[in-house]
Scaffold this active site. Structure first.
Site, short mmCIF file in Angstrom:
data_model
loop_
_atom_site.label_atom_id
_atom_site.label_comp_id
_atom_site.label_asym_id
_atom_site.label_seq_id
_atom_site.Cartn_x
_atom_site.Cartn_y
_atom_site.Cartn_z
CD1 TRP A 50 -7.12 6.15 -2.99
CD2 TRP A 50 -5.30 5.24 -2.07
NE1 TRP A 50 -6.17 7.14 -2.90
CE2 TRP A 50 -5.04 6.61 -2.32
CE3 TRP A 50 -4.30 4.47 -1.48
CZ2 TRP A 50 -3.83 7.21 -2.02
CZ3 TRP A 50 -3.09 5.08 -1.18
CH2 TRP A 50 -2.88 6.43 -1.45
CG HIS A 51 -7.78 -0.20 1.25
ND1 HIS A 51 -6.80 -0.37 2.23
CD2 HIS A 51 -7.15 -0.30 0.06
CE1 HIS A 51 -5.64 -0.57 1.64
NE2 HIS A 51 -5.81 -0.52 0.34
N PRO A 52 -12.39 1.45 0.23
CG PRO A 52 -13.58 2.46 -1.51
CD PRO A 52 -12.19 2.20 -1.04
CG ASP A 68 -11.26 4.23 3.12
OD1 ASP A 68 -10.64 3.25 2.67
OD2 ASP A 68 -10.95 5.41 2.86
CG HIS A 69 -7.91 0.18 5.78
ND1 HIS A 69 -7.60 -0.80 4.87
CD2 HIS A 69 -8.45 -0.48 6.84
CE1 HIS A 69 -7.91 -1.99 5.35
NE2 HIS A 69 -8.44 -1.82 6.54
#
Length: 542
Positions: free
Chosen positions: A476-478, A276-277
């Protein structure tokens, strides 16, 4: 009931596949989704922060996950970013398959675009696709952001062409000031097709030969079994796809046994390699001019009329007015590992509530930090690590499909990730302290410690680390929890054609298959993955 293809999940990938496979009318397609139509409030960009954690459209976990037709494309901030060409070239290297190189996936990006953004180019952008990619009508201080970057030597470049370091205004998946997600682009136009059905879902069924034969799903309180004559396609996202695989007996055998699930296929990589980021909101940088947006001052009744009649104004704004890509001391200028999202938002009385809800922080913590600056014009920078080295996991809490899985992102388990974030904070301070663009506003970072970090000198590495650890947030980038890889890697879950190892008739297409996360937002790459897999499937089945 029997269908040619069953697609599990109607998010940014599943919606595309359902549309493309049902387009010709040749195949019968079932699309399974746990939610209903998107809410009207999701259309309004300015309200995007208010729709998170709504049980009607969000699974309400530590990470926002879309639960409606369109999935998380109904919850995101609509920023359109593909990633860096080296991201995709790296996928090709890791899988041993050149079809994933940037030049080879570029046509799939162009295919879904109807581009009217900041950087028109026939070479890099499409014009006739179903996804609207546009500019914002309202972007406070965007020109200031670009000019300040130029002062530090950064060019205004298209981040969706041959991405390199630069400062730029963002493109968004918007149309006439409203969100344009995959529901609008792919699902809504296909709902009248007689060969496409949309229902709720639960788990995958395998026969004795590990052939994916269909899906069991819940509808109106009863379990229903449907069969697929050709393939089952899993598009439930980086959390949902490994969760569903493991509930179906596909995953690490030891873990499955520990939650009393009989292993059918031992795939140790399922749920592993999670990326994730990691992000952190930095600021506020106080301005002496009324240039930023303060909700209590600048959002008026006329703003509602303006938006309702013309689709412009503050309500059409996503809070983001620009973005910068650069590299840390560990990074490559042509493969940036640092992203700085520019948010020209002043301090209004309830900002602590909104920031806390949005980033999963404690209200009291945020209020203690910003309460001295109410009604001040300000800027914030959302810093995130684009190429994290830390790897987390998704595991089962139990064998009950209604129990949320255990999510452990293991943020900062690799110490280099913290070094990158600290470099990002230092870069933000340098930008505001040295660029004349900000000097004309007498811009300055508040000289106040973030609560809990009072023992560290301001702007020291120790202070930055303390701040980041107290205010760590997901971007919110899994991704990457069912990674695509080559046959010699025991942690590979899907091959380069996205077929699940050791299981016939089952593919995965969503963010979970990324071997490594792309260095910017992940929605556009998920749509590309779906376009590419749709083409592979259609070629396979004629």
């Amino acid at each position: 009931m029997r269908y040619d293809f069953i697609i599990v999940g109607a998010g940014s990938s599943g919606a595309v596949i359902a549309n493309r496979l049902s387009e010709s009318g040749q195949f019968n397609v079932l699309l399974l989704e746990a939610g209903g139509d998107p809410l009207i409030t999701e259309d309004v960009p300015y309200l995007s922060g208010l729709i998170l954690n709504n049980p009607m459209t969000d699974w309400v976990m530590p990470w926002p996950r879309g639960k409606s037709l369109g999935g998380t494309s109904n919850l995101n901030h609509m920023i359109y970013m593909r990633g860096n060409p080296k991201d995709f070239d790296n996928w090709a290297t890791l899988t041993g398959d050149p079809q994933w190189k940037y030049d080879n996936v570029l046509p799939y990006f162009k295919k879904f675009e109807n581009y009217d953004g900041h950087f028109p180019s026939d070479e890099y952008h499409g014009k006739n696709g179903p996804m609207q990619v546009n500019t914002q009508s309202f972007e406070p201080q965007m020109e200031d952001w670009i000019k300040s970057g130029e002062e530090l030597g950064f060019k205004k470049t298209d981040p969706n062409a041959r991405q390199t370091s630069g400062f730029f205004p963002c493109d968004f998946t918007l149309s006439n000031g409203k969100r344009w997600g995959v529901y609008d682009g792919f699902i809504k136009p296909a709902l009248t097709r007689t060969n496409l059905k949309v229902y709720r879902y639960a788990r995958i069924n395998l026969d004795a030969q590990n052939q994916a034969t269909g899906v069991t799903y819940l509808r109106h309180g009863r379990l229903v079994v449907v069969n697929a004559t050709k393939e089952v396609i899993l598009s439930a996202g980086a959390v949902g796809s490994p969760h569903l695989l493991m509930l179906s007996g596909i995953g690490p055998a030891t873990h499955l046994k520990s939650v009393k699930i009989e292993p059918k296929v031992d795939l140790p990589g399922v749920g592993q390699n999670l990326q994730d980021h990691v992000s952190c909101l930095y600021g506020p940088f106080i301005l002496n001019s009324t240039e930023s947006f303060i909700m209590s001052r600048d959002l008026k009744f006329s703003s509602l009329i303006e938006y309702a009649t013309l689709g412009i104004g503050p309500l059409s704004w996503t809070y983001v007015s620009g973005l910068g890509l650069t590299h840390s001391s560990l990074g490559d200028p042509d493969w940036p590992d640092l992203a700085l999202t520019y948010i020209p938002l002043g301090i209004y009385p309830t900002i602590h509530k909104d920031v806390a809800a949005f980033f999963g922080l404690k209200e009291s913590l945020v209020n203690d930090y910003v309460s001295d600056f109410h009604d001040k014009d300000a800027n914030f920078i959302l810093v995130y690590n684009g190429l994290p080295k830390s790897r987390g996991s998704i595991t089962l809490r139990s064998s009950d499909p209604f129990d949320a899985p255990l999510i452990d992102p293991k943020y900062f388990s690799d110490p280099n990730d913290m070094k990158v974030m600290i470099d990002g904070f230092k870069f933000a301070v340098k930008l505001y302290e040295t660029a004349n663009t900000w000097k004309k506003y007498n811009a300055s970072l508040v000289k106040k410690h973030f609560p809990g970090c009072e023992t560290h000198p301001l702007q020291s590495d120790a202070y930055y680390e303390c701040y980041i650890r107290h205010a760590t947030a997901t971007m919110w980038h899994p991704t990457s929890s069912c990674k695509m890889g080559n046959e010699n890697d025991p942690m590979t879950v899907v091959d380069s054609n996205l077929r699940v190892r050791k299981v016939a008739g089952l593919r995965i297409a969503d963010a979970s298959i990324m071997p490594q996360i792309t260095n910017t937002n992940t929605n556009a790459p998920c749509i590309m993955i779906a376009e590419k897999m749709s083409a592979i499937i259609l070629k396979t089945w004629g």
